[in-house]
Design a protein around this motif. Structure first.
Motif, PDB file in Angstrom:
ATOM      1  N   LEU A  59     -23.617 -48.930  41.095  1.00 59.82           N
ATOM      2  CA  LEU A  59     -24.623 -48.981  40.044  1.00 59.82           C
ATOM      3  C   LEU A  59     -24.333 -50.121  39.075  1.00 59.82           C
ATOM      4  O   LEU A  59     -25.225 -50.892  38.708  1.00 59.82           O
ATOM      5  CB  LEU A  59     -24.648 -47.644  39.303  1.00 59.82           C
ATOM      6  CG  LEU A  59     -25.714 -47.435  38.233  1.00 59.82           C
ATOM      7  CD1 LEU A  59     -27.113 -47.537  38.831  1.00 59.82           C
ATOM      8  CD2 LEU A  59     -25.518 -46.075  37.563  1.00 59.82           C
ATOM      9  N   LYS A  60     -23.077 -50.255  38.678  1.00 54.99           N
ATOM     10  CA  LYS A  60     -22.688 -51.334  37.763  1.00 54.99           C
ATOM     11  C   LYS A  60     -22.923 -52.704  38.384  1.00 54.99           C
ATOM     12  O   LYS A  60     -23.433 -53.618  37.737  1.00 54.99           O
ATOM     13  CB  LYS A  60     -21.220 -51.184  37.374  1.00 54.99           C
ATOM     14  CG  LYS A  60     -20.920 -49.978  36.501  1.00 54.99           C
ATOM     15  CD  LYS A  60     -19.434 -49.912  36.177  1.00 54.99           C
ATOM     16  CE  LYS A  60     -19.101 -48.719  35.307  1.00 54.99           C
ATOM     17  NZ  LYS A  60     -17.645 -48.650  35.003  1.00 54.99           N
ATOM     18  N   ASP A 115     -26.763 -39.432  36.519  1.00 52.45           N
ATOM     19  CA  ASP A 115     -27.017 -39.683  37.931  1.00 52.45           C
ATOM     20  C   ASP A 115     -28.269 -40.547  38.015  1.00 52.45           C
ATOM     21  O   ASP A 115     -29.337 -40.146  37.541  1.00 52.45           O
ATOM     22  CB  ASP A 115     -27.248 -38.375  38.682  1.00 52.45           C
ATOM     23  CG  ASP A 115     -25.956 -37.619  38.958  1.00 52.45           C
ATOM     24  OD1 ASP A 115     -24.886 -38.262  38.966  1.00 52.45           O
ATOM     25  OD2 ASP A 115     -26.024 -36.389  39.153  1.00 52.45           O
ATOM     26  N   THR A 173     -24.296 -45.704  32.945  1.00 53.68           N
ATOM     27  CA  THR A 173     -23.714 -45.801  34.284  1.00 53.68           C
ATOM     28  C   THR A 173     -22.670 -44.734  34.554  1.00 53.68           C
ATOM     29  O   THR A 173     -22.416 -44.386  35.714  1.00 53.68           O
ATOM     30  CB  THR A 173     -23.101 -47.198  34.523  1.00 53.68           C
ATOM     31  OG1 THR A 173     -22.096 -47.448  33.534  1.00 53.68           O
ATOM     32  CG2 THR A 173     -24.162 -48.285  34.455  1.00 53.68           C
ATOM     33  N   GLN A 174     -22.040 -44.203  33.515  1.00 53.18           N
ATOM     34  CA  GLN A 174     -21.045 -43.148  33.680  1.00 53.18           C
ATOM     35  C   GLN A 174     -21.559 -41.786  33.214  1.00 53.18           C
ATOM     36  O   GLN A 174     -20.883 -40.772  33.415  1.00 53.18           O
ATOM     37  CB  GLN A 174     -19.769 -43.504  32.901  1.00 53.18           C
ATOM     38  CG  GLN A 174     -19.045 -44.745  33.389  1.00 53.18           C
ATOM     39  CD  GLN A 174     -18.488 -44.561  34.792  1.00 53.18           C
ATOM     40  OE1 GLN A 174     -18.172 -43.455  35.223  1.00 53.18           O
ATOM     41  NE2 GLN A 174     -18.361 -45.663  35.522  1.00 53.18           N
ATOM     42  N   PRO A 201     -21.480 -44.755  41.016  1.00 52.16           N
ATOM     43  CA  PRO A 201     -21.328 -45.496  39.754  1.00 52.16           C
ATOM     44  C   PRO A 201     -20.823 -46.925  39.927  1.00 52.16           C
ATOM     45  O   PRO A 201     -21.282 -47.834  39.240  1.00 52.16           O
ATOM     46  CB  PRO A 201     -20.325 -44.644  38.975  1.00 52.16           C
ATOM     47  CG  PRO A 201     -20.544 -43.254  39.483  1.00 52.16           C
ATOM     48  CD  PRO A 201     -20.860 -43.415  40.939  1.00 52.16           C
ATOM     49  N   GLU A 202     -19.863 -47.142  40.853  1.00 49.09           N
ATOM     50  CA  GLU A 202     -19.337 -48.492  41.025  1.00 49.09           C
ATOM     51  C   GLU A 202     -20.400 -49.445  41.571  1.00 49.09           C
ATOM     52  O   GLU A 202     -20.455 -50.619  41.204  1.00 49.09           O
ATOM     53  CB  GLU A 202     -18.108 -48.483  41.944  1.00 49.09           C
ATOM     54  CG  GLU A 202     -18.355 -48.031  43.384  1.00 49.09           C
ATOM     55  CD  GLU A 202     -18.307 -46.524  43.579  1.00 49.09           C
ATOM     56  OE1 GLU A 202     -18.163 -46.100  44.737  1.00 49.09           O
ATOM     57  OE2 GLU A 202     -18.391 -45.795  42.575  1.00 49.09           O
TER      58      GLU A 202
END
Length: 268
Positions: free
Chosen positions: A87-88, A144, A140-141, A84-85
């Motif tokens: 992805l952002k 998947d 994003t959270q 996720p980190e």
């Protein structure tokens, strides 16, 4: 004896009109009866692969999203989503480069936030399960994300492949078409997915054959003792893997699969 056959689709198994040869279905039936696992391995989403192989979907294992997701009989066997980190960061980076449009490729659906043309039509054409949302930030959270497919209005080789790799050092950036590149988890590729299948189904490298036409197939070809590139394949890939089959427009993969079946003792 070959026990697993993996093949790319576009430019490899699919014909010149990007269609699946009808002859592949009886061949898959023969492979299944012979105890040979058949794995379509593609950058396409699960829904697209499932639709293509509907008549034999319970007799193949799907390597989706360039290896980030493996599905078998509706079950997820393997997944490697983007953290996720990262992805952002990737989403922010793509948004801040002119003429780039991101698509989140998830297990159930692909999600886009832009309606600009021709991106919008291309996205819906390439991904049967595609949905427009107001913003990708909310996903994003919640989801998947196995791959960010990035459409480049200026041409992928000329633009995003020169800009994104250095700006996203924690991720893998790979060209996937004239106007597209893919961003994924650093160790996500078709080769890692095939290694997982080898371990899961107790198959050795020597018992595997693979077909691929471009650099996103490189790791997959490395994991298989018998690696073939169609004559229409990328030049650098043909230099690395000397064994070739006729072009996709000539049914080269089908011909080689028949040879493998014969070698394994199936002459039906």
């Amino acid at each position: 004896m070959i026990k697993l056959i993996a093949t790319d689709l576009d430019g490899t198994l699919l014909d010149g009109e990007r269609k699946l040869p009808a002859e592949i279905f009886p061949l898959i039936e023969r492979l299944y009866s012979a105890g040979i696992l058949f794995a379509p391995a593609s950058g396409r989403q699960y829904a697209s692969l499932q639709e293509l192989f509907r008549p034999v979907e319970d007799k193949v294992v799907f390597v989706c999203e360039n290896g980030a997701l493996v599905k078998y009989r509706g079950e997820t066997l393997f997944s490697r989503p983007i953290p996720p980190e990262h992805l952002k960061t990737a989403l922010h980076t793509v948004r801040n480069i002119e003429r780039l449009y991101p698509m989140f490729c998830c297990g159930d659906c692909a999600y886009i936030e832009n309606a600009e043309q021709p991106f919008y039509d291309y996205a819906n054409f390439s991904y049967p399960a595609c949905k427009k949302v107001d913003s990708l930030d909310a996903l994003t959270q919640k989801k998947d994300v196995y791959k960010i497919a990035v459409y480049d209005g200026l041409g992928a080789a000329e633009n995003c492949m020169k800009l994104l790799p250095s700006r996203l050092p924690e991720l893998r950036v790979m060209i996937s078409g004239k106007d597209w590149c893919d961003v994924s988890e650093r160790n996500s590729n078709k080769g890692e997915a095939i290694k997982f299948l080898q371990k899961t189904f107790s198959v050795t490298r020597e018992e595997c054959a693979a077909f691929g036409d471009h650099m996103n197939d490189y790791e997959m070809l490395l994991t298989c003792a018998r690696a073939f590139v169609p004559e229409n394949g990328f030049g650098a890939l043909k230099e690395k893997f000397k064994s070739t089959v006729p072009a996709n427009t000539e049914g080269g993969v089908l011909k080689k699969i028949k040879e493998i079946l014969n070698e394994n003792g199936d002459i039906s």
